[in-house]
Design an enzyme around this catalytic site. Structure first.
Site, short mmCIF file in Angstrom:
data_model
loop_
_atom_site.label_atom_id
_atom_site.label_comp_id
_atom_site.label_asym_id
_atom_site.label_seq_id
_atom_site.Cartn_x
_atom_site.Cartn_y
_atom_site.Cartn_z
N GLU A 113 -19.79 8.63 29.31
CA GLU A 113 -20.62 8.25 30.45
C GLU A 113 -21.70 9.31 30.61
O GLU A 113 -21.52 10.47 30.21
CB GLU A 113 -19.77 8.15 31.71
CG GLU A 113 -18.73 7.04 31.65
CD GLU A 113 -17.90 6.93 32.93
OE1 GLU A 113 -18.32 7.47 33.98
OE2 GLU A 113 -16.84 6.29 32.87
N GLN A 147 -18.16 19.35 28.22
CA GLN A 147 -17.25 18.20 28.21
C GLN A 147 -17.92 16.96 28.75
O GLN A 147 -18.85 17.02 29.54
CB GLN A 147 -15.98 18.50 28.99
CG GLN A 147 -16.18 18.69 30.48
CD GLN A 147 -14.93 19.22 31.16
OE1 GLN A 147 -14.19 20.02 30.61
NE2 GLN A 147 -14.70 18.77 32.37
N GLY A 148 -17.41 15.83 28.27
CA GLY A 148 -17.88 14.54 28.72
C GLY A 148 -16.69 13.63 28.97
O GLY A 148 -15.56 13.93 28.54
N TYR A 149 -16.95 12.53 29.64
CA TYR A 149 -15.88 11.58 30.00
C TYR A 149 -16.15 10.23 29.38
O TYR A 149 -17.17 9.61 29.65
CB TYR A 149 -15.78 11.47 31.53
CG TYR A 149 -15.21 12.73 32.13
CD1 TYR A 149 -13.85 12.85 32.35
CD2 TYR A 149 -16.02 13.82 32.42
CE1 TYR A 149 -13.31 14.01 32.86
CE2 TYR A 149 -15.49 14.99 32.93
CZ TYR A 149 -14.13 15.08 33.15
OH TYR A 149 -13.60 16.23 33.64
N ILE A 150 -15.21 9.79 28.55
CA ILE A 150 -15.29 8.45 27.98
C ILE A 150 -15.06 7.44 29.10
O ILE A 150 -15.74 6.42 29.18
CB ILE A 150 -14.28 8.29 26.83
CG1 ILE A 150 -14.69 9.21 25.67
CG2 ILE A 150 -14.18 6.85 26.37
CD1 ILE A 150 -13.69 9.33 24.56
#
Length: 159
Positions: free
Chosen positions: A86, A31-34
């Site tokens: 990010e 997972q990643g965070y916008i």
């Protein structure tokens, strides 16, 4: 396909010891965070063979609850959106372990968070009682450094 809105109520613990044979199922999560701010996070995730976008609001003062909206989206869309995230992806294997009337989600982190093992249990109310298995360690509910969005910014190996 509509998103699902809910109030997320959970308790989070460190794990003293872990036996994967206790799990009813397991899967890899990337997972990643916008965006990852104190007041809101926008996350994209590949969980096993499925993709999701999730928006979470600010946690309550005690760290037990927060608004959550989630929608399943194609994995190809998550892969495209990961390019906008990010720096610092979260990579972990999640094990679901039934304990009493609840399911504990035990996350074993990889990459820059390797060595960290955290368990969460979702509750229907902040005062709901639940069984605490002997493999649970210190409670870290409300400790921001254990939030995935913070582990992305300041990984476990930098503590």
């Amino acid at each position: 396909m509509n998103g699902k809105e809910s109030l997320e109520i959970e308790r989070k613990f460190l794990v003293n010891s872990f036996d994967p044979s206790l799990a009813s199922k397991s899967f890899r999560i990337v997972q990643g965070y916008i965006t990852a701010e104190k007041t809101k996070t926008v996350r994209v995730r590949i969980k096993g063979q499925k993709g999701f976008i999730t928006i979470k609001g600010q946690s309550s003062d005690d760290g037990l609850s927060r608004f959550e909206w989630e929608k399943e989206i194609p994995v190809s869309e998550v892969e495209a959106l990961l390019k906008l995230c990010e720096p610092g992806l979260i990579d972990k294997t999640r094990y679901e372990i039934p304990v009493g009337n609840h399911i504990y989600e035990v996350d074993i982190f990889e990459g820059d968070n390797k060595g960290l093992i955290v368990a969460e249990v979702e509750l229907s109310s902040t005062d709901e009682t639940f069984k605490k298995p002997d493999w649970l360690g210190q409670e870290v509910t409300g400790d921001n450094k254990y939030y995935n969005a913070m582990l992305m910014k300041t990984p476990f190996n930098k503590w």
